[in-house]
Write a protein that holds these residues in place. Structure first.
Motif, mmCIF file in Angstrom:
data_model
loop_
_atom_site.group_PDB
_atom_site.id
_atom_site.type_symbol
_atom_site.label_atom_id
_atom_site.label_comp_id
_atom_site.label_asym_id
_atom_site.label_seq_id
_atom_site.Cartn_x
_atom_site.Cartn_y
_atom_site.Cartn_z
ATOM 1 N N GLY A 14 0.800 -1.224 0.000
ATOM 2 C CA GLY A 14 0.000 0.000 0.000
ATOM 3 C C GLY A 14 0.827 1.266 0.000
ATOM 4 O O GLY A 14 0.303 2.361 0.186
ATOM 5 N N ARG A 15 2.126 1.138 -0.205
ATOM 6 C CA ARG A 15 3.022 2.295 -0.169
ATOM 7 C C ARG A 15 2.750 3.258 -1.311
ATOM 8 O O ARG A 15 2.892 4.461 -1.163
ATOM 9 N N GLY A 16 2.300 2.757 -2.454
ATOM 10 C CA GLY A 16 2.073 3.597 -3.628
ATOM 11 C C GLY A 16 1.012 4.658 -3.395
ATOM 12 O O GLY A 16 1.185 5.817 -3.784
ATOM 13 N N LYS A 17 -0.096 4.279 -2.765
ATOM 14 C CA LYS A 17 -1.169 5.252 -2.485
ATOM 15 C C LYS A 17 -0.680 6.338 -1.546
ATOM 16 O O LYS A 17 -0.956 7.524 -1.754
ATOM 17 N N ILE A 18 0.056 5.943 -0.524
ATOM 18 C CA ILE A 18 0.554 6.908 0.454
ATOM 19 C C ILE A 18 1.570 7.840 -0.189
ATOM 20 O O ILE A 18 1.554 9.054 0.042
ATOM 21 N N SER A 44 9.038 -0.347 5.048
ATOM 22 C CA SER A 44 9.836 0.403 4.095
ATOM 23 C C SER A 44 10.211 1.753 4.703
ATOM 24 O O SER A 44 9.434 2.343 5.452
ATOM 25 N N GLU A 45 11.395 2.252 4.376
ATOM 26 C CA GLU A 45 11.849 3.528 4.915
ATOM 27 C C GLU A 45 12.141 4.497 3.780
ATOM 28 O O GLU A 45 12.747 4.137 2.773
ATOM 29 N N ILE A 46 11.690 5.734 3.963
ATOM 30 C CA ILE A 46 11.937 6.810 3.007
ATOM 31 C C ILE A 46 12.551 7.960 3.787
ATOM 32 O O ILE A 46 11.999 8.391 4.799
ATOM 33 N N ARG A 47 13.681 8.442 3.319
ATOM 34 C CA ARG A 47 14.334 9.567 3.980
ATOM 35 C C ARG A 47 14.450 10.681 2.963
ATOM 36 O O ARG A 47 14.970 10.481 1.869
ATOM 37 N N MET A 48 13.937 11.860 3.298
ATOM 38 C CA MET A 48 13.988 12.972 2.350
ATOM 39 C C MET A 48 14.339 14.265 3.048
ATOM 40 O O MET A 48 14.028 14.452 4.220
ATOM 41 N N GLU A 49 15.007 15.125 2.302
ATOM 42 C CA GLU A 49 15.299 16.478 2.757
ATOM 43 C C GLU A 49 14.413 17.423 1.966
ATOM 44 O O GLU A 49 14.358 17.340 0.742
ATOM 45 N N ILE A 50 13.725 18.306 2.682
ATOM 46 C CA ILE A 50 12.855 19.269 2.019
ATOM 47 C C ILE A 50 13.127 20.663 2.571
ATOM 48 O O ILE A 50 13.660 20.820 3.665
ATOM 49 N N VAL A 51 12.747 21.662 1.799
ATOM 50 C CA VAL A 51 12.827 23.059 2.219
ATOM 51 C C VAL A 51 11.411 23.466 2.613
ATOM 52 O O VAL A 51 10.483 23.386 1.809
ATOM 53 N N GLU A 52 11.244 23.888 3.866
ATOM 54 C CA GLU A 52 9.903 24.151 4.394
ATOM 55 C C GLU A 52 9.932 25.381 5.291
ATOM 56 O O GLU A 52 10.912 25.633 5.991
ATOM 57 N N ASP A 53 8.848 26.151 5.274
ATOM 58 C CA ASP A 53 8.712 27.309 6.143
ATOM 59 C C ASP A 53 8.161 26.915 7.512
ATOM 60 O O ASP A 53 8.625 27.390 8.527
ATOM 61 N N ASP A 54 7.162 26.051 7.536
ATOM 62 C CA ASP A 54 6.491 25.666 8.777
ATOM 63 C C ASP A 54 6.541 24.143 8.931
ATOM 64 O O ASP A 54 5.605 23.434 8.578
ATOM 65 N N ALA A 55 7.648 23.635 9.467
ATOM 66 C CA ALA A 55 7.859 22.192 9.574
ATOM 67 C C ALA A 55 6.862 21.493 10.500
ATOM 68 O O ALA A 55 6.367 20.426 10.149
ATOM 69 N N PRO A 56 6.517 22.042 11.670
ATOM 70 C CA PRO A 56 5.542 21.346 12.524
ATOM 71 C C PRO A 56 4.166 21.189 11.865
ATOM 72 O O PRO A 56 3.512 20.159 12.023
ATOM 73 N N LYS A 57 3.742 22.177 11.091
ATOM 74 C CA LYS A 57 2.458 22.075 10.401
ATOM 75 C C LYS A 57 2.505 20.971 9.345
ATOM 76 O O LYS A 57 1.580 20.169 9.230
ATOM 77 N N LEU A 58 3.602 20.919 8.587
ATOM 78 C CA LEU A 58 3.764 19.872 7.584
ATOM 79 C C LEU A 58 3.791 18.494 8.241
ATOM 80 O O LEU A 58 3.173 17.559 7.751
ATOM 81 N N LEU A 59 4.462 18.385 9.374
ATOM 82 C CA LEU A 59 4.534 17.102 10.077
ATOM 83 C C LEU A 59 3.155 16.637 10.514
ATOM 84 O O LEU A 59 2.818 15.461 10.370
ATOM 85 N N SER A 60 2.317 17.539 11.007
ATOM 86 C CA SER A 60 0.965 17.144 11.417
ATOM 87 C C SER A 60 0.125 16.703 10.217
ATOM 88 O O SER A 60 -0.653 15.759 10.315
ATOM 89 N N GLU A 61 0.297 17.346 9.067
ATOM 90 C CA GLU A 61 -0.416 16.936 7.853
ATOM 91 C C GLU A 61 0.045 15.561 7.388
ATOM 92 O O GLU A 61 -0.767 14.733 6.978
ATOM 93 N N LEU A 62 1.346 15.308 7.465
ATOM 94 C CA LEU A 62 1.871 14.017 7.034
ATOM 95 C C LEU A 62 1.425 12.889 7.951
ATOM 96 O O LEU A 62 1.169 11.781 7.506
ATOM 97 N N LYS A 63 1.314 13.173 9.236
ATOM 98 C CA LYS A 63 0.856 12.146 10.172
ATOM 99 C C LYS A 63 -0.594 11.763 9.902
ATOM 100 O O LYS A 63 -0.990 10.627 10.135
#
Length: 79
Positions: A14-18, A44-63
């Protein structure tokens, strides 16, 4: 602006949908991405570096997107 490293662990099935929903959130912000093969337990593990203004907000959306997985982040640098 912050450079943030996201470490995402999720079931291989189910990794593709996510990943497609995840890509919609971080499109255009990715600096580096690594896909690791699944473990014997099927995680499966995915490690990525991103450029973000509001990291805590993005983290809550990803969760909300990744319900059966685990998301951690680390701020690498601030601008």
């Amino acid at each position: 602006m912050q450079i943030v490293e996201l470490d995402i662990k999720l079931p291989y099935e189910g990794r593709g949908k996510i990943l497609s929903r995840l890509y919609e959130k971080v499109r255009g912000k990715i600096r580096d991405i690594h896909f690791f093969p699944p473990t014997l337990e099927g995680i499966s593990e995915i490690r990525m570096e991103i450029v973000e203004d509001d990291a805590p907000k993005l983290l809550s959306e990803l969760k909300r997107i990744i319900k059966n997985g685990k998301v951690t982040f680390k701020v690498l640098s601030e601008a």
